[in-house]
Design a protein around this motif. Structure first.
Motif, PDB file in Angstrom:
ATOM      1  N   ILE A 130       0.839  -1.204   0.000  1.00 60.31           N
ATOM      2  CA  ILE A 130       0.000   0.000   0.000  1.00 60.31           C
ATOM      3  C   ILE A 130       0.871   1.248   0.000  1.00 60.31           C
ATOM      4  N   PHE A 131       1.921   1.249   0.799  1.00 62.69           N
ATOM      5  CA  PHE A 131       2.839   2.393   0.842  1.00 62.69           C
ATOM      6  C   PHE A 131       3.484   2.596  -0.542  1.00 62.69           C
ATOM      7  N   ARG A 132       3.920   1.494  -1.173  1.00 59.81           N
ATOM      8  CA  ARG A 132       4.592   1.606  -2.468  1.00 59.81           C
ATOM      9  C   ARG A 132       3.624   2.045  -3.567  1.00 59.81           C
ATOM     10  N   SER A 133       2.374   1.596  -3.505  1.00 61.55           N
ATOM     11  CA  SER A 133       1.403   1.971  -4.535  1.00 61.55           C
ATOM     12  C   SER A 133       0.890   3.397  -4.328  1.00 61.55           C
ATOM     13  N   GLY A 134       1.084   3.927  -3.146  1.00 61.02           N
ATOM     14  CA  GLY A 134       0.731   5.325  -2.883  1.00 61.02           C
ATOM     15  C   GLY A 134       1.858   6.212  -3.366  1.00 61.02           C
ATOM     16  N   ALA A 135       1.843   7.420  -2.932  1.00 63.30           N
ATOM     17  CA  ALA A 135       2.845   8.388  -3.386  1.00 63.30           C
ATOM     18  C   ALA A 135       4.069   8.425  -2.471  1.00 63.30           C
ATOM     19  N   LEU A 136       4.321   7.353  -1.716  1.00 66.75           N
ATOM     20  CA  LEU A 136       5.453   7.334  -0.804  1.00 66.75           C
ATOM     21  C   LEU A 136       6.700   6.787  -1.497  1.00 66.75           C
ATOM     22  N   THR A 137       7.833   7.344  -1.113  1.00 68.72           N
ATOM     23  CA  THR A 137       9.111   6.872  -1.636  1.00 68.72           C
ATOM     24  C   THR A 137       9.920   6.282  -0.501  1.00 68.72           C
ATOM     25  N   LYS A 138      10.964   5.569  -0.856  1.00 71.26           N
ATOM     26  CA  LYS A 138      11.888   4.974   0.111  1.00 71.26           C
ATOM     27  C   LYS A 138      11.158   4.186   1.206  1.00 71.26           C
ATOM     28  N   VAL A 139      10.264   3.318   0.788  1.00 72.88           N
ATOM     29  CA  VAL A 139       9.506   2.486   1.737  1.00 72.88           C
ATOM     30  C   VAL A 139      10.445   1.440   2.313  1.00 72.88           C
ATOM     31  N   LYS A 140      10.513   1.415   3.633  1.00 70.69           N
ATOM     32  CA  LYS A 140      11.371   0.462   4.347  1.00 70.69           C
ATOM     33  C   LYS A 140      10.639  -0.040   5.580  1.00 70.69           C
ATOM     34  N   THR A 141      11.040  -1.218   6.020  1.00 64.27           N
ATOM     35  CA  THR A 141      10.492  -1.798   7.239  1.00 64.27           C
ATOM     36  C   THR A 141      11.637  -1.992   8.230  1.00 64.27           C
ATOM     37  N   PHE A 142      11.420  -1.505   9.433  1.00 63.04           N
ATOM     38  CA  PHE A 142      12.426  -1.624  10.499  1.00 63.04           C
ATOM     39  C   PHE A 142      11.846  -2.431  11.645  1.00 63.04           C
TER      40      PHE A 142
END
Length: 142
Positions: A130-142
């Protein structure tokens, strides 16, 4: 395995992202937004703060915390105090590793916002998508 999904938003508008999360059946309360103007904030906390404990300023009684009456708020030692939470503290709450924090600070300084979602193990992949398909960049999980 990390549980905090993060991404960078160009404008800080999370309406479409929230709609996508809701449509996927995911709760909205684990989402957080840190904007460029949110580098510090004052947080009221109730704590065990009584200056008499260190200075000997007890009014009467044995001087044992919790036994002596007439001090603090509502018969206890709770008082309001404010702590400025720095940006690095806030990013640390998102479990961003120390070696990555500067990248997020730079994004905020350039006017972008950080979006974070505290996911459950079974929803991490879905939130990342969902984050990647939205307008967000540099999606990461910590």
């Amino acid at each position: 395995m990390g549980l905090v999904v993060t991404g960078i938003s160009q404008d800080g508008d999370t309406a479409a992202l929230e709609a996508a999360l809701k449509a996927a059946g995911l709760p909205l309360d684990p989402i957080q937004l840190i904007g460029p103007d949110d580098s510090t904030r004052g947080t009221a906390s109730r704590g065990l703060a009584n200056p008499g404990l260190l200075t000997g300023g007890m009014e009467t009684g044995t001087g044992v915390p919790g036994v002596t009456t007439g001090l603090g708020v509502a018969g206890g030692y709770g008082t309001e105090y404010f702590r400025n939470e720095t940006l690095s503290d806030r990013l640390g709450d998102l479990e961003i590793p120390d070696d990555e924090v500067q990248n997020y600070v730079e994004a905020l300084q350039s006017g972008r916002s950080i979006v974070a979602y505290f996911a459950k193990p079974e929803s991490i992949a879905q939130v990342e998508a969902i984050f990647r398909s939205g307008a967000l960049t540099k999606v990461k999980t910590f």
